[in-house]
Design a protein around this motif. Structure first.
Motif, PDB file in Angstrom:
ATOM      1  N   ALA A 345       1.081  -1.562   0.351  1.00  0.00           N
ATOM      2  CA  ALA A 345      -0.101  -0.226   0.285  1.00  0.00           C
ATOM      3  C   ALA A 345       0.492   1.309  -0.103  1.00  0.00           C
ATOM      4  N   PRO A 346       1.445   1.962  -0.971  1.00  0.00           N
ATOM      5  CA  PRO A 346       2.390   3.040  -0.704  1.00  0.00           C
ATOM      6  C   PRO A 346       1.621   4.171  -0.704  1.00  0.00           C
ATOM      7  N   ALA A 347       0.215   4.663  -0.775  1.00  0.00           N
ATOM      8  CA  ALA A 347      -0.678   5.407  -0.253  1.00  0.00           C
ATOM      9  C   ALA A 347      -0.414   5.527   1.162  1.00  0.00           C
ATOM     10  N   LEU A 348       0.264   4.818   1.830  1.00  0.00           N
ATOM     11  CA  LEU A 348      -0.127   5.054   3.497  1.00  0.00           C
ATOM     12  C   LEU A 348       2.115   5.766   3.852  1.00  0.00           C
ATOM     13  N   MET A 349       2.522   5.934   2.265  1.00  0.00           N
ATOM     14  CA  MET A 349       3.780   7.144   2.685  1.00  0.00           C
ATOM     15  C   MET A 349       3.409   7.857   2.812  1.00  0.00           C
ATOM     16  N   PRO A 350       3.861   9.189   3.575  1.00  0.00           N
ATOM     17  CA  PRO A 350       3.855   9.950   2.852  1.00  0.00           C
ATOM     18  C   PRO A 350       3.984  10.589   2.052  1.00  0.00           C
ATOM     19  N   PRO A 351       2.551  11.878   1.404  1.00  0.00           N
ATOM     20  CA  PRO A 351       1.986  11.885  -0.419  1.00  0.00           C
ATOM     21  C   PRO A 351       3.516  12.001  -1.208  1.00  0.00           C
ATOM     22  N   ASP A 352       4.341  12.720  -0.979  1.00  0.00           N
ATOM     23  CA  ASP A 352       5.541  12.729  -1.465  1.00  0.00           C
ATOM     24  C   ASP A 352       5.985  11.420  -2.155  1.00  0.00           C
ATOM     25  N   TRP A 353       6.348  10.670  -1.126  1.00  0.00           N
ATOM     26  CA  TRP A 353       6.879   9.488  -1.177  1.00  0.00           C
ATOM     27  C   TRP A 353       5.582   8.685  -2.078  1.00  0.00           C
ATOM     28  N   SER A 354       5.121   8.613  -1.384  1.00  0.00           N
ATOM     29  CA  SER A 354       3.651   8.105  -1.877  1.00  0.00           C
ATOM     30  C   SER A 354       3.238   7.866  -4.044  1.00  0.00           C
ATOM     31  N   ARG A 355       3.477   9.259  -3.839  1.00  0.00           N
ATOM     32  CA  ARG A 355       3.610  10.007  -5.326  1.00  0.00           C
ATOM     33  C   ARG A 355       4.625   8.661  -5.744  1.00  0.00           C
ATOM     34  N   ALA A 356       6.055   9.284  -5.430  1.00  0.00           N
ATOM     35  CA  ALA A 356       7.004   8.686  -5.898  1.00  0.00           C
ATOM     36  C   ALA A 356       6.492   7.277  -6.651  1.00  0.00           C
ATOM     37  N   ALA A 357       6.614   6.706  -4.984  1.00  0.00           N
ATOM     38  CA  ALA A 357       6.130   4.910  -5.291  1.00  0.00           C
ATOM     39  C   ALA A 357       4.638   4.604  -6.546  1.00  0.00           C
ATOM     40  N   LEU A 358       4.033   6.007  -6.466  1.00  0.00           N
ATOM     41  CA  LEU A 358       2.528   5.356  -8.124  1.00  0.00           C
ATOM     42  C   LEU A 358       2.807   5.528  -9.052  1.00  0.00           C
ATOM     43  N   ALA A 359       4.241   6.707  -9.641  1.00  0.00           N
ATOM     44  CA  ALA A 359       4.642   6.959 -10.567  1.00  0.00           C
ATOM     45  C   ALA A 359       5.396   5.801 -11.054  1.00  0.00           C
ATOM     46  N   ALA A 360       6.004   5.079 -10.286  1.00  0.00           N
ATOM     47  CA  ALA A 360       7.518   4.395 -10.582  1.00  0.00           C
ATOM     48  C   ALA A 360       6.228   3.195 -11.477  1.00  0.00           C
ATOM     49  N   ALA A 361       8.018   3.373 -13.153  1.00  0.00           N
ATOM     50  CA  ALA A 361       7.409   2.580 -13.711  1.00  0.00           C
ATOM     51  C   ALA A 361       6.921   0.615 -13.022  1.00  0.00           C
ATOM     52  N   ASP A 362       8.249   0.235 -12.419  1.00  0.00           N
ATOM     53  CA  ASP A 362       7.469  -1.398 -11.839  1.00  0.00           C
ATOM     54  C   ASP A 362       7.557  -1.642 -10.682  1.00  0.00           C
ATOM     55  N   GLU A 363       7.483  -2.976 -10.353  1.00  0.00           N
ATOM     56  CA  GLU A 363       8.019  -3.236  -8.929  1.00  0.00           C
ATOM     57  C   GLU A 363       9.089  -2.889  -8.807  1.00  0.00           C
ATOM     58  N   PRO A 364      10.013  -3.282  -9.005  1.00  0.00           N
ATOM     59  CA  PRO A 364      11.582  -2.079  -8.370  1.00  0.00           C
ATOM     60  C   PRO A 364      11.674  -0.962  -8.214  1.00  0.00           C
ATOM     61  N   GLY A 365      11.396  -0.195  -9.311  1.00  0.00           N
ATOM     62  CA  GLY A 365      11.067   1.183  -8.770  1.00  0.00           C
ATOM     63  C   GLY A 365       9.961   1.271  -7.582  1.00  0.00           C
ATOM     64  N   ARG A 366       9.194   0.730  -7.182  1.00  0.00           N
ATOM     65  CA  ARG A 366       7.972   0.781  -5.687  1.00  0.00           C
ATOM     66  C   ARG A 366       9.248   0.814  -4.803  1.00  0.00           C
ATOM     67  N   ALA A 367       9.950   0.052  -4.998  1.00  0.00           N
ATOM     68  CA  ALA A 367      10.426  -0.932  -4.120  1.00  0.00           C
ATOM     69  C   ALA A 367      12.293   0.081  -3.632  1.00  0.00           C
ATOM     70  N   ARG A 368      12.599   0.669  -4.786  1.00  0.00           N
ATOM     71  CA  ARG A 368      13.741   1.440  -4.546  1.00  0.00           C
ATOM     72  C   ARG A 368      13.397   2.328  -3.771  1.00  0.00           C
ATOM     73  N   VAL A 369      11.270   3.351  -3.630  1.00  0.00           N
ATOM     74  CA  VAL A 369      10.797   4.212  -3.414  1.00  0.00           C
ATOM     75  C   VAL A 369      10.887   3.915  -1.938  1.00  0.00           C
ATOM     76  N   ALA A 370      10.215   2.641  -1.292  1.00  0.00           N
ATOM     77  CA  ALA A 370       9.573   2.633  -0.280  1.00  0.00           C
ATOM     78  C   ALA A 370      10.967   2.215   0.734  1.00  0.00           C
TER      79      ALA A 370
END
Length: 396
Positions: A345-370
């Motif tokens: 649930a990337p939306a549970l991170m603060p807004p700047d972080w959740s937006r970056a995770a949701l904008a990531a092109a793939d799962e590795p990109g989301r993982a790196r934001v987290a």
């Protein structure tokens, strides 16, 4: 009786890094009329958010356990002090050595090496996690303070020192951490060579600092006794010398006086051996130091053996002590569960972080934001974030 004046070199050594000949910054900036490039790097590091957070990130103990144990901030300051001492004595650039020393731990996670191990396990399918690579990412991307660029826009020499102060990074030996590979694709830090002499000084200063302060912190925490520590090389002789000079001295003072002698012995050995190596190699520039294929700032073989014995003792009696192991297990659980929550649930991170995770092109990109979000947490914040997200009765 006052200290005798220290011997001062007439000027910088020929192999010192010359700030006037710096390779510059990725983003061109006007020079300063009052500060060298490396002084500016040091100042930017001190003023960045990641440096302030080191106050609440720990070495071995969890931050809330006591006010007297080292944190990443106090450790970094101690390393910088040793680095300036060694650099000055060897005729090197003190500001560059200090800048690398102050930045070397910026990429550490909460909960010390336990947090790093836990986050590395979480990130194993997505390119891994390495605190040196994370430090480089912080100073080149994650700090967002300046109008013209992300990161701190540090000098090439400081970035090189952060990336490879522990030695060359050869892809044939191990896969490059993705953050280092990604950055160097656009700004070559010459990963196959050793770093310049000032970065080598910073790396050795780290060894001096943590071996000494872990002995002191372990004694303070009661994880082992002074009598047990006296069985170690360097340590036993230091205790004997203090007790001979000051019979009947308070045990706490005996301990401090003994450990400062251990500290001094390591520094003196490092200077003697480094001077020998430099005289033998006779490099005429920092570039020649890099090209040697071996470090020129080092301990003697005898001191390396003594330090290995101290580290082995600390590994058994401190790092694997049941009290430390119990907290390590809880800390690893906190990091792993936070990562799983934010991946689901990337939306549970603060807004700047959740937006970056949701904008990531793939799962590795989301993982790196987290991963970046968790790595930046302090011990206390990670515990509170975990409590809020896992305790149904906790208020967000």
């Amino acid at each position: 009786m006052t200290d005798r004046p220290a011997l001062r070199l007439a000027g910088p050594a020929p192999f010192a890094t010359d700030p006037a000949a710096s390779r510059g910054r990725l983003h061109a900036e006007p020079g300063s009329a009052h500060r060298s490039p490396f002084q500016r790097d040091r100042d930017r590091i001190i003023h960045c958010s990641a440096f302030r957070r080191l106050k609440h990130k720990t070495q071995v103990f969890v931050e809330h356990e006591g006010d007297h144990y080292r944190t990443r901030l106090t450790h970094s300051i101690e390393v910088a002090q040793i680095a300036r001492t060694l650099a000055k004595a060897l005729g090197l650039d003190e500001e560059l050595a200090e800048a690398v020393a102050l930045a070397h731990d910026l990429g550490h996670t909460p909960f010390g090496h336990t947090g790093e191990d836990a986050l590395a396990a979480c990130m194993a399918p997505f390119g891994g996690f390495d605190h040196n690579a994370q430090a480089l990412k912080i100073v080149t991307r994650l700090e967002r303070r300046y109008a013209a660029f992300d990161g701190l826009n540090l000098s090439w020499e400081t970035l090189e020192g952060i990336a490879k102060h522990n030695g060359p990074l050869l892809p044939s030996a191990a896969p490059l951490p993705y953050a280092i590979a990604e950055y160097c694709a656009g700004h070559d830090l010459e990963l196959a060579t050793h770093a310049g002499p000032e970065a080598q000084v910073a790396a050795l200063s780290d060894d001096v600092a943590y071996n000494n302060h872990d002995l002191e912190d372990g004694l303070r925490a009661g994880l082992f006794t002074a009598e047990e520590a006296r069985t170690l090389p360097l340590v036993g002789a230091a205790f004997e010398e203090v007790e001979e000079l000051w019979p009947g001295l308070d045990p706490i003072r005996v301990q401090h006086e003994a450990l400062r002698r251990v500290f001094g012995a390591m520094v003196e050995d490092a200077l003697a051996e480094s001077r020998r190596l430099l005289a033998e190699a006779a490099p005429g520039s920092a570039a020649e130091v890099r090209a040697l294929g071996r470090p020129v700032v080092a301990f003697s073989a005898e001191m390396r053996a003594d330090i290995a014995a101290i580290h082995g003792f600390l590994m058994q009696r401190m790092y694997r002590h049941w009290r430390v192991a119990r907290m390590r297990a809880k800390a690893a659980k906190v990091v792993a569960e936070l990562f799983a929550i934010f991946m689901e649930a990337p939306a549970l991170m603060p807004p700047d972080w959740s937006r970056a995770a949701l904008a990531a092109a793939d799962e590795p990109g989301r993982a790196r934001v987290a991963s970046d979000y968790i790595a930046g947490m302090t011990d206390r914040f990670a515990l509170e974030e975990h409590r809020v997200l896992t305790d149904p009765l906790a208020r967000a």
